[in-house]
Design a protein around this motif. Structure first.
Motif, PDB file in Angstrom:
ATOM      1  N   ALA A   5       0.832  -1.207   0.000  1.00 28.43           N
ATOM      2  CA  ALA A   5       0.000   0.000   0.000  1.00 28.43           C
ATOM      3  C   ALA A   5       0.864   1.255   0.000  1.00 28.43           C
ATOM      4  CB  ALA A   5      -0.943  -0.004   1.197  1.00 28.43           C
ATOM      5  N   SER A   8       2.423   1.669  -3.404  1.00 22.50           N
ATOM      6  CA  SER A   8       1.467   2.169  -4.400  1.00 22.50           C
ATOM      7  C   SER A   8       1.209   3.660  -4.196  1.00 22.50           C
ATOM      8  CB  SER A   8       0.162   1.381  -4.355  1.00 22.50           C
ATOM      9  OG  SER A   8      -0.554   1.650  -3.181  1.00 22.50           O
ATOM     10  N   LEU A   9       1.222   4.114  -2.949  1.00 20.58           N
ATOM     11  CA  LEU A   9       1.060   5.542  -2.678  1.00 20.58           C
ATOM     12  C   LEU A   9       2.227   6.329  -3.270  1.00 20.58           C
ATOM     13  CD1 LEU A   9      -0.643   7.697  -1.205  1.00 20.58           C
ATOM     14  CD2 LEU A   9       0.822   7.324   0.773  1.00 20.58           C
ATOM     15  N   ILE A  49      -4.433   7.766  -4.702  1.00 19.64           N
ATOM     16  CA  ILE A  49      -4.068   8.266  -3.372  1.00 19.64           C
ATOM     17  C   ILE A  49      -5.250   8.155  -2.418  1.00 19.64           C
ATOM     18  CG2 ILE A  49      -3.451  10.369  -2.106  1.00 19.64           C
ATOM     19  CD1 ILE A  49      -1.557  10.998  -4.456  1.00 19.64           C
ATOM     20  N   TYR A  52      -5.703   4.724  -0.760  1.00 14.82           N
ATOM     21  CA  TYR A  52      -4.650   4.246   0.149  1.00 14.82           C
ATOM     22  C   TYR A  52      -5.195   3.696   1.468  1.00 14.82           C
ATOM     23  CZ  TYR A  52      -0.678   4.418   3.333  1.00 14.82           C
ATOM     24  OH  TYR A  52       0.259   4.108   4.272  1.00 14.82           O
ATOM     25  N   ARG A  55      -6.686   0.316   0.832  1.00 10.59           N
ATOM     26  CA  ARG A  55      -5.656  -0.664   0.468  1.00 10.59           C
ATOM     27  C   ARG A  55      -4.890  -1.129   1.701  1.00 10.59           C
ATOM     28  NH1 ARG A  55      -3.058  -2.660  -4.437  1.00 10.59           N
ATOM     29  NH2 ARG A  55      -0.920  -3.137  -3.871  1.00 10.59           N
ATOM     30  N   CYS A  56      -4.666  -0.237   2.665  1.00  9.09           N
ATOM     31  CA  CYS A  56      -4.007  -0.630   3.913  1.00  9.09           C
ATOM     32  C   CYS A  56      -4.837  -1.680   4.649  1.00  9.09           C
ATOM     33  CB  CYS A  56      -3.778   0.575   4.818  1.00  9.09           C
ATOM     34  SG  CYS A  56      -2.422   1.607   4.297  1.00  9.09           S
ATOM     35  N   PHE A  68       0.038   9.837   4.025  1.00 13.75           N
ATOM     36  CA  PHE A  68      -1.220  10.072   3.331  1.00 13.75           C
ATOM     37  C   PHE A  68      -1.538  11.563   3.291  1.00 13.75           C
ATOM     38  CE2 PHE A  68      -5.909  10.466   3.497  1.00 13.75           C
ATOM     39  CZ  PHE A  68      -6.175   9.980   2.228  1.00 13.75           C
ATOM     40  N   SER A  71       0.685  13.307   0.745  1.00 14.26           N
ATOM     41  CA  SER A  71       0.235  13.023  -0.621  1.00 14.26           C
ATOM     42  C   SER A  71      -1.002  13.833  -0.971  1.00 14.26           C
ATOM     43  CB  SER A  71      -0.068  11.541  -0.782  1.00 14.26           C
ATOM     44  OG  SER A  71       1.071  10.785  -0.546  1.00 14.26           O
TER      45      SER A  71
END
Length: 89
Positions: A5, A8-9, A49, A52, A55-56, A68, A71
């Protein structure tokens, strides 16, 4: 533990920066189609984003709030800079 995750961020941040640079190229050289294409393509990194936190949860990784937030803030900085440049030109 794999940090899928968080990786990917990071990729979404890089993609957002690359799209922003291409948008600036379009503004500098007055290429309207490139400006429009990059404005539409910017939706992808924004969606990545914003996914995120979900996804975590799905990967079981800890949620890094600071990363986060950074971003999310940079997305608004990119949008603000682009809007300012469009007003100048």
């Amino acid at each position: 533990m794999e940090r899928k995750a968080l990786n990917s961020l990071g990729y979404m941040e890089l993609i957002a920066f690359f799209i922003f640079v291409l948008f600036l190229v379009g503004v500098y050289f007055d290429v309207t189609w490139l400006q429009v294409a990059m404005a539409v393509c910017f939706i992808g990194p924004v969606a990545g984003i914003l996914r995120y936190p979900r996804r975590c949860k799905s990967t079981g990784e800890p949620f890094v709030k600071a990363r986060f937030a950074w971003s999310f803030i940079t997305l608004f900085l990119y949008l603000g800079m682009a809007f300012g440049l469009l007003q100048v030109f």
